[in-house]
Scaffold this motif. Structure first.
Motif, PDB file in Angstrom:
ATOM      1  N   ALA A  42       0.804  -1.223   0.000  1.00 52.08           N
ATOM      2  CA  ALA A  42       0.000   0.000   0.000  1.00 52.08           C
ATOM      3  C   ALA A  42       0.834   1.269   0.000  1.00 52.08           C
ATOM      4  N   MET A  43       2.126   1.159   0.336  1.00 49.83           N
ATOM      5  CA  MET A  43       2.911   2.374   0.566  1.00 49.83           C
ATOM      6  C   MET A  43       2.994   3.271  -0.664  1.00 49.83           C
ATOM      7  N   ARG A  44       3.190   2.678  -1.826  1.00 49.27           N
ATOM      8  CA  ARG A  44       3.294   3.502  -3.024  1.00 49.27           C
ATOM      9  C   ARG A  44       1.979   4.228  -3.332  1.00 49.27           C
ATOM     10  N   TYR A  45       0.852   3.532  -3.100  1.00 52.80           N
ATOM     11  CA  TYR A  45      -0.447   4.142  -3.381  1.00 52.80           C
ATOM     12  C   TYR A  45      -0.789   5.210  -2.339  1.00 52.80           C
ATOM     13  N   VAL A  46      -0.344   5.024  -1.119  1.00 53.73           N
ATOM     14  CA  VAL A  46      -0.504   6.064  -0.106  1.00 53.73           C
ATOM     15  C   VAL A  46       0.298   7.306  -0.494  1.00 53.73           C
ATOM     16  N   PHE A  47       1.499   7.081  -1.023  1.00 57.30           N
ATOM     17  CA  PHE A  47       2.341   8.191  -1.474  1.00 57.30           C
ATOM     18  C   PHE A  47       1.646   8.973  -2.586  1.00 57.30           C
ATOM     19  N   VAL A  48       1.061   8.256  -3.549  1.00 55.77           N
ATOM     20  CA  VAL A  48       0.352   8.918  -4.656  1.00 55.77           C
ATOM     21  C   VAL A  48      -0.841   9.712  -4.124  1.00 55.77           C
ATOM     22  N   ALA A  49      -1.591   9.128  -3.178  1.00 57.68           N
ATOM     23  CA  ALA A  49      -2.734   9.826  -2.598  1.00 57.68           C
ATOM     24  C   ALA A  49      -2.283  11.067  -1.830  1.00 57.68           C
ATOM     25  N   ALA A  50      -1.173  10.946  -1.106  1.00 58.92           N
ATOM     26  CA  ALA A  50      -0.665  12.080  -0.341  1.00 58.92           C
ATOM     27  C   ALA A  50      -0.231  13.218  -1.258  1.00 58.92           C
ATOM     28  N   ALA A  51       0.247  12.866  -2.454  1.00 61.81           N
ATOM     29  CA  ALA A  51       0.683  13.893  -3.399  1.00 61.81           C
ATOM     30  C   ALA A  51      -0.475  14.778  -3.867  1.00 61.81           C
ATOM     31  N   ARG A  52      -1.683  14.282  -3.772  1.00 65.76           N
ATOM     32  CA  ARG A  52      -2.838  15.098  -4.136  1.00 65.76           C
ATOM     33  C   ARG A  52      -3.107  16.173  -3.079  1.00 65.76           C
ATOM     34  N   VAL A  53      -2.683  15.886  -1.870  1.00 68.91           N
ATOM     35  CA  VAL A  53      -2.850  16.846  -0.776  1.00 68.91           C
ATOM     36  C   VAL A  53      -1.652  17.780  -0.701  1.00 68.91           C
ATOM     37  N   TRP A  54      -0.454  17.222  -0.873  1.00 67.75           N
ATOM     38  CA  TRP A  54       0.774  18.007  -0.832  1.00 67.75           C
ATOM     39  C   TRP A  54       1.458  17.923  -2.192  1.00 67.75           C
ATOM     40  N   PRO A  55       1.209  18.877  -3.082  1.00 71.04           N
ATOM     41  CA  PRO A  55       1.734  18.812  -4.456  1.00 71.04           C
ATOM     42  C   PRO A  55       3.257  18.751  -4.535  1.00 71.04           C
ATOM     43  N   TRP A  56       3.961  19.181  -3.501  1.00 70.29           N
ATOM     44  CA  TRP A  56       5.421  19.148  -3.567  1.00 70.29           C
ATOM     45  C   TRP A  56       5.949  17.711  -3.655  1.00 70.29           C
ATOM     46  N   LEU A  57       5.099  16.736  -3.323  1.00 70.38           N
ATOM     47  CA  LEU A  57       5.514  15.334  -3.449  1.00 70.38           C
ATOM     48  C   LEU A  57       5.587  14.872  -4.907  1.00 70.38           C
ATOM     49  N   THR A  58       5.034  15.660  -5.827  1.00 68.23           N
ATOM     50  CA  THR A  58       5.041  15.282  -7.240  1.00 68.23           C
ATOM     51  C   THR A  58       6.300  15.743  -7.966  1.00 68.23           C
ATOM     52  N   ALA A  59       7.170  16.471  -7.293  1.00 65.34           N
ATOM     53  CA  ALA A  59       8.395  16.938  -7.939  1.00 65.34           C
ATOM     54  C   ALA A  59       9.267  15.752  -8.351  1.00 65.34           C
ATOM     55  N   PHE A  81      11.315   5.362   1.084  1.00 66.22           N
ATOM     56  CA  PHE A  81      10.271   6.379   0.934  1.00 66.22           C
ATOM     57  C   PHE A  81      10.544   7.567   1.846  1.00 66.22           C
ATOM     58  N   GLY A  82      10.965   7.285   3.068  1.00 63.79           N
ATOM     59  CA  GLY A  82      11.240   8.367   4.003  1.00 63.79           C
ATOM     60  C   GLY A  82      12.336   9.279   3.510  1.00 63.79           C
ATOM     61  N   ARG A  83      13.387   8.708   2.969  1.00 59.63           N
ATOM     62  CA  ARG A  83      14.484   9.517   2.440  1.00 59.63           C
ATOM     63  C   ARG A  83      14.014  10.399   1.291  1.00 59.63           C
ATOM     64  N   ASP A  84      13.190   9.826   0.399  1.00 64.46           N
ATOM     65  CA  ASP A  84      12.697  10.612  -0.735  1.00 64.46           C
ATOM     66  C   ASP A  84      11.760  11.724  -0.284  1.00 64.46           C
ATOM     67  N   VAL A  85      10.898  11.430   0.690  1.00 64.90           N
ATOM     68  CA  VAL A  85       9.970  12.445   1.184  1.00 64.90           C
ATOM     69  C   VAL A  85      10.736  13.602   1.826  1.00 64.90           C
ATOM     70  N   VAL A  86      11.748  13.276   2.609  1.00 63.26           N
ATOM     71  CA  VAL A  86      12.566  14.329   3.239  1.00 63.26           C
ATOM     72  C   VAL A  86      13.252  15.168   2.174  1.00 63.26           C
ATOM     73  N   TRP A  87      13.791  14.513   1.138  1.00 61.68           N
ATOM     74  CA  TRP A  87      14.448  15.275   0.072  1.00 61.68           C
ATOM     75  C   TRP A  87      13.452  16.190  -0.649  1.00 61.68           C
ATOM     76  N   LEU A  88      12.270  15.670  -0.950  1.00 61.59           N
ATOM     77  CA  LEU A  88      11.258  16.479  -1.638  1.00 61.59           C
ATOM     78  C   LEU A  88      10.817  17.656  -0.779  1.00 61.59           C
ATOM     79  N   TRP A  89      10.675  17.423   0.514  1.00 60.90           N
ATOM     80  CA  TRP A  89      10.264  18.514   1.405  1.00 60.90           C
ATOM     81  C   TRP A  89      11.336  19.593   1.463  1.00 60.90           C
ATOM     82  N   ARG A  90      12.591  19.187   1.631  1.00 65.22           N
ATOM     83  CA  ARG A  90      13.680  20.157   1.668  1.00 65.22           C
ATOM     84  C   ARG A  90      13.804  20.886   0.342  1.00 65.22           C
TER      85      ARG A  90
END
Length: 263
Positions: free
Chosen positions: A167-184, A231-240
């Motif tokens: 489910a983790m990848r699909y949760v990530f995709v769903a979260a990107a709809r809320v936080w667009p910076w995850l789509t970078a 996933f955590g490493r990528d999310v932190v990089w995208l946020w920064r």
């Protein structure tokens, strides 16, 4: 004149060749389901799930091809289409396992071939010069769905916590709809690719039931831990990166990209 040329090219596009290939892929999927049903006496759940997968994958791929307007399907996409048929067979067997014990050797065999072919389509695309964004997305979606199906199968024995992997990848995709910076876009990372490839292998090892239950649990815990780290490493990089992009300089983002690639 340029506008007219663009319109002429658009109007001249013939989608029939690529659509015929997707239809052939659906036919192969149905043939595989028929063979599996005959060989193992697949029940209603397996048949319905396999047919639903075949129909859904054909419809989604046909729509994507129509939008991308690819002139030809390409050899790499044919390999991925073959993997899709195998994943459909695995999906049908897993669905059938809810009402009975599936033939583990057959399920493992289909999954192993699908995982081995995962390393083929990319090489074929690069060698034939047919790399495309559609092909990369097609490959990624097939991989993600196979991981989801395998996590469902292993969860039947080890518990629902295993579903976190699928489910983790699909949760990530769903979260990107809320936080667009995850789509970078993310920079290339060997570590990310390695972790993604290991998910299927480790789940297959646990699903093959060759090891004692505690060992299988350890294998799946390892897979989940690696995935959370990746996933955590990528999310932190995208946020920064998003924070840096909002500032006056992009030097921080470049430094972060170099750091991620170096890993």
């Amino acid at each position: 004149m340029a506008l007219n040329n663009t319109y002429d090219a658009y109007a001249a596009y013939d989608a029939r060749p690529v659509q015929q290939e997707t239809a052939m892929g659906a036919a192969v999927q149905l043939l595989l389901l028929t063979l599996l049903g005959t060989a193992v006496g697949m029940g209603t759940a397996g048949w319905l799930t396999g047919l639903a997968f075949a129909l859904a994958s054909w419809a989604v791929l046909s729509r994507a091809l129509h939008r991308s307007r690819l002139p030809s399907f390409g050899p790499a996409n044919r390999v991925t289409l073959g993997r899709t048929a195998l994943v459909g067979g695995v999906t049908a067997l897993v669905a059938d396992s809810f009402s009975g014990a599936p033939p583990v050797s057959l399920l493992v065999g289909l999954t192993a071939v699908a995982l081995l072919l995962d390393g083929v389509d990319g090489k074929v695309a690069r060698r034939t010069g047919t790399c495309s964004s559609l092909g990369a997305r097609f490959d990624m979606e097939v991989d993600a769905f196979l991981i989801l199906v395998l996590s469902v199968y292993v969860a039947l024995d080890l518990g629902p916590w295993v579903l976190l992997i699928g489910a983790m990848r699909y949760v990530f995709v769903a979260a990107a709809r809320v936080w667009p910076w995850l789509t970078a876009p993310l920079p290339p990372s060997t570590a990310r690719k390695t972790v993604a490839a290991l998910q299927g292998v480790l789940l297959l090892v646990a699903g093959a039931d060759l090891l004692p239950r505690p060992a299988n649990t350890g294998v799946v815990v390892l897979a989940l831990g690696l995935l959370v780290w990746s996933f955590g490493r990528d999310v932190v990089w995208l946020w920064r990166s998003s924070r840096t992009a909002a500032g006056p300089s992009a030097s921080g983002r470049a430094a972060a990209a170099r750091e991620l690639v170096a890993r």
